[in-house]
Write a protein that holds these residues in place. Structure first.
Motif, short mmCIF file in Angstrom:
data_model
loop_
_atom_site.label_atom_id
_atom_site.label_comp_id
_atom_site.label_asym_id
_atom_site.label_seq_id
_atom_site.Cartn_x
_atom_site.Cartn_y
_atom_site.Cartn_z
N LEU A 347 8.83 136.63 26.07
CA LEU A 347 9.13 137.97 25.56
C LEU A 347 10.54 138.02 24.97
CD1 LEU A 347 8.37 140.98 25.31
CD2 LEU A 347 9.34 141.30 27.60
N ALA A 348 11.50 137.39 25.63
CA ALA A 348 12.89 137.43 25.16
C ALA A 348 13.01 136.83 23.77
CB ALA A 348 13.80 136.70 26.13
N GLY A 349 12.19 135.85 23.44
CA GLY A 349 12.26 135.22 22.12
C GLY A 349 11.44 135.89 21.05
N LEU A 350 10.79 137.01 21.41
CA LEU A 350 9.93 137.70 20.45
C LEU A 350 10.78 138.53 19.49
CD1 LEU A 350 6.94 138.35 19.74
CD2 LEU A 350 7.13 140.32 21.25
N ALA A 351 10.66 138.26 18.19
CA ALA A 351 11.40 139.02 17.19
C ALA A 351 10.74 140.37 16.96
CB ALA A 351 11.47 138.24 15.88
N VAL A 352 11.57 141.41 16.78
CA VAL A 352 11.05 142.75 16.51
C VAL A 352 11.66 143.27 15.22
CG1 VAL A 352 10.59 143.30 18.93
CG2 VAL A 352 12.84 143.77 17.98
N ALA A 353 10.88 144.13 14.54
CA ALA A 353 11.28 144.52 13.19
C ALA A 353 12.07 145.81 13.12
CB ALA A 353 10.02 144.65 12.31
N ASP A 354 11.90 146.69 14.12
CA ASP A 354 12.55 147.99 14.02
C ASP A 354 12.89 148.51 15.41
OD1 ASP A 354 10.16 149.15 15.13
OD2 ASP A 354 9.28 149.16 13.12
N GLU A 355 13.52 149.68 15.42
CA GLU A 355 14.01 150.25 16.67
C GLU A 355 12.86 150.62 17.60
OE1 GLU A 355 17.18 153.73 18.13
OE2 GLU A 355 16.59 153.56 16.02
N GLY A 356 11.75 151.09 17.04
CA GLY A 356 10.61 151.44 17.87
C GLY A 356 10.03 150.23 18.57
N ALA A 357 9.90 149.13 17.83
CA ALA A 357 9.40 147.90 18.43
C ALA A 357 10.37 147.35 19.47
CB ALA A 357 9.14 146.86 17.34
N MET A 359 12.26 149.15 21.38
CA MET A 359 12.08 149.94 22.59
C MET A 359 10.86 149.47 23.37
SD MET A 359 11.59 154.08 23.06
CE MET A 359 9.90 154.07 22.42
N GLN A 360 9.76 149.17 22.66
CA GLN A 360 8.56 148.68 23.34
C GLN A 360 8.83 147.34 24.00
OE1 GLN A 360 5.58 149.04 20.10
NE2 GLN A 360 4.55 150.48 21.46
N LYS A 361 9.56 146.48 23.34
CA LYS A 361 9.90 145.18 23.92
C LYS A 361 10.71 145.37 25.20
CE LYS A 361 12.44 140.89 22.92
NZ LYS A 361 13.18 140.11 21.88
N MET A 362 11.66 146.29 25.18
CA MET A 362 12.45 146.56 26.36
C MET A 362 11.57 147.07 27.50
SD MET A 362 15.58 149.30 26.84
CE MET A 362 14.42 150.68 26.72
N GLN A 363 10.61 147.93 27.18
CA GLN A 363 9.73 148.47 28.21
C GLN A 363 8.87 147.38 28.83
OE1 GLN A 363 7.71 151.64 26.12
NE2 GLN A 363 9.28 153.14 26.63
N VAL A 364 8.41 146.44 28.01
CA VAL A 364 7.64 145.32 28.55
C VAL A 364 8.52 144.48 29.47
CG1 VAL A 364 6.37 143.22 28.00
CG2 VAL A 364 6.07 145.25 26.58
N ALA A 365 9.76 144.23 29.07
CA ALA A 365 10.68 143.48 29.92
C ALA A 365 10.89 144.19 31.26
CB ALA A 365 12.01 143.27 29.20
N GLU A 366 10.98 145.51 31.23
CA GLU A 366 11.14 146.28 32.47
C GLU A 366 9.91 146.13 33.36
OE1 GLU A 366 14.00 149.84 30.66
OE2 GLU A 366 11.82 150.07 30.70
N LEU A 367 8.74 146.13 32.76
CA LEU A 367 7.52 145.95 33.54
C LEU A 367 7.43 144.55 34.13
CD1 LEU A 367 4.99 147.82 31.21
CD2 LEU A 367 5.81 148.59 33.45
N VAL A 368 7.89 143.55 33.38
CA VAL A 368 7.90 142.19 33.91
C VAL A 368 8.82 142.10 35.13
CG1 VAL A 368 8.57 139.79 33.43
CG2 VAL A 368 7.30 141.10 31.71
N GLY A 369 9.99 142.73 35.05
CA GLY A 369 10.90 142.74 36.19
C GLY A 369 10.27 143.41 37.40
N TRP A 370 9.55 144.49 37.17
CA TRP A 370 8.84 145.19 38.25
C TRP A 370 7.79 144.27 38.86
CZ3 TRP A 370 9.49 150.51 39.57
CH2 TRP A 370 8.54 151.05 40.44
N ALA A 371 7.03 143.58 38.00
CA ALA A 371 5.97 142.68 38.47
C ALA A 371 6.54 141.51 39.27
CB ALA A 371 5.16 142.16 37.28
N GLN A 372 7.70 141.02 38.89
CA GLN A 372 8.34 139.93 39.63
C GLN A 372 8.65 140.36 41.06
OE1 GLN A 372 11.50 139.27 36.76
NE2 GLN A 372 10.68 137.25 36.22
N ARG A 373 9.16 141.59 41.24
CA ARG A 373 9.45 142.08 42.58
C ARG A 373 8.16 142.31 43.38
NH1 ARG A 373 14.27 141.77 44.94
NH2 ARG A 373 13.96 143.74 46.04
N ALA A 374 7.13 142.83 42.71
CA ALA A 374 5.86 143.03 43.39
C ALA A 374 5.26 141.71 43.84
CB ALA A 374 4.89 143.76 42.46
#
Length: 457
Positions: A347-357, A359-374
């Motif tokens: 995910l960290a290496g995924l290129a994004v084209a705009d601010e909206g994308a 934000m979505q990338k950041m939200q996925v990273a947050e969910l991954v962090g949550w999943a790691q703790r779970a």
């Protein structure tokens, strides 16, 4: 815009209908359209009329299935009523039904008060609280005529929010909720029955902007209703913990008392802190337990955790039952730690084209962090919670769903003599959840939650 649109998004055709409506409404031409990056579709529109460009705000429908008052026109009508009665709110220029969109004045200003000195923050805070007090003095009849429910009697006034949220909660509830069942019962048994004066309230308060060292206007009346005016003090205090209001809350309360000529009831404010925290959890628990496509999942997880923490703090303060001290969590890696690390790296290496994308990338990273703790601690937490419920109810359970279902039924039937034991158990269960997810990016807000007021001695 290609592909399937999320539930709370508008496609190109919808945006085209909005801009066409704006041009018809104003007799001008839309020369600029800036999409705001948030979970609700909204824009700033620059409109040229007779050679002069002015800025409008376009507020779309939230979408999904978390709205208590899903008719966006209700909010437009409320803001229009407030504006006509002289309150500092945006002027409503029009409303489009398809797609739902409010066309309103764009408010100048910012939510960031960090550049203001203390004297300016105080002056702004005084103006804001006097505006809130003026709002609470408005006659409620025009709002009732516009369709807002008028509660009758102390219990209905105190529980106006709960009564408004219950149909949504019953319809969307996707899992057993013993904590919420307990708090619903506790609130009904502990209504501040001396609070008999209802006012128009913003409900989700503390939302206003500052420009050039002065308050501009209040905004966001999606959840407004008629109820106890101290609800607005409670909710602005909760907002202050993650979105500072400028002056300290105690100072703001002093300005409100100055404007109303009456001292506030701190116990009543705490009652409404508890109720508002409950209602926010009720609002999002359906999609948190059974996710709906297109919802901002990380945002709702963050809300859910922070609101549960607020419930516990307020419940403990009101009941006098201390929250349990839990032993520290013993850190470990989850069985799927290598896989989680691979997902995070990809995910960290995924290129994004705009601010909206982005934000979505950041939200996925947050969910991954949550999943790691779970992955690391979830099974252990569930085992302890199931064992605690089994000990209280005197019978074993195969899994958390069965234990939580039984506990929900138990707390729904329990009397006040069991409050202390149940608050301790529920505080333990929810405290473990905070231990587990508090260290994540989504858990920061919950870790920082504090009570906005304390009980008066």
């Amino acid at each position: 815009m290609s592909g399937a649109a999320p539930l709370n998004d508008y496609d190109d055709a919808a945006v085209g209908r909005i801009t066409g409506y704006v041009e018809q409404l104003t007799g001008g031409r839309v020369v600029g359209l800036e999409r705001l990056i948030r979970w609700r579709p909204s824009w700033f529109a620059d409109v040229e009329v007779d050679g002069v460009v002015r800025r409008l705000h376009l507020r779309g429908d939230r979408g999904g299935d978390v709205s208590i008052f899903p008719d966006l026109k209700r909010e437009a009508d409320v803001i229009d009523l407030l504006h006509r009665q002289g309150l500092p709110v945006p002027e409503i220029h029009g409303y489009l039904a398809d797609p739902p969109c409010i066309v309103m004045e764009a408010i100048a200003g910012t939510r960031d008060f960090s550049a203001l000195d203390d004297a300016t923050k105080s002056a702004v805070g005084r103006d804001y609280m006097h505006a809130v007090a003026a709002m609470h003095r408005l006659p409620i009849e025009p709002f009732v005529a516009a369709g807002l429910h008028q509660p009758d009697g102390a219990e209905a006034i105190a529980l106006a929010g709960l009564d408004a949220y219950m149909p949504h909660y019953r319809r969307t509830k996707s899992r057993p909720e013993p904590l919420l069942a307990f708090v619903i019962g506790w609130l009904r048994r502990n209504v501040p029955d001396h609070r008999t004066q209802a006012s128009f309230i913003q409900f989700d308060s503390g939302q206003y902007l500052v420009d050039q060292d002065a308050m501009t206007k209040l905004y966001d009346f999606e959840f407004s209703m008629i109820g106890d005016p101290l609800v607005d003090i409670a909710t602005m205090g909760m907002r202050n913990s993650f979105e500072p209001l400028g002056a300290p809350l105690a100072e703001l309360i002093g300005y409100y008392e100055e404007a109303t000529g009456e001292p506030v009831d701190h116990d009543a404010i705490l009652f409404h802190v508890l109720q508002f925290s409950l209602l926010g959890t009720m609002q999002f628990t359906g999609t948190v337990g059974a996710p709906k496509a297109g919802d901002p999942h990380s945002v709702y997880l963050m809300f859910d955790l922070a609101l549960r923490r607020s419930i516990l703090l307020a419940l403990s303060a009101l009941s006098g039952v201390a929250l349990p001290d839990l032993p520290p969590l013993v850190e470990r890696q989850g069985d799927n730690a290598p896989l989680m690390a691979k997902i995070a790296d990809t995910l960290a290496g995924l290129a994004v084209a705009d601010e909206g994308a982005q934000m979505q990338k950041m939200q996925v990273a947050e969910l991954v962090g949550w999943a790691q703790r779970a992955d690391a601690h979830g099974a252990d937490m569930v085992a302890h919670n199931v064992a605690d419920v089994a000990a209280l109810l005197g019978r074993p359970f195969q899994d958390w769903n069965a234990a939580a279902t039984a506990l929900e039924a138990h707390v729904s039937a329990a009397g006040p003599d069991q409050d202390a034991a149940l608050i301790t158990l529920l505080g333990t269960i929810e405290g473990r959840r905070l231990q587990l997810f508090g260290p994540t990016a989504l858990g920061v807000a919950a870790s920082n939650v504090v009570l906005p007021v304390t009980r008066k001695a």
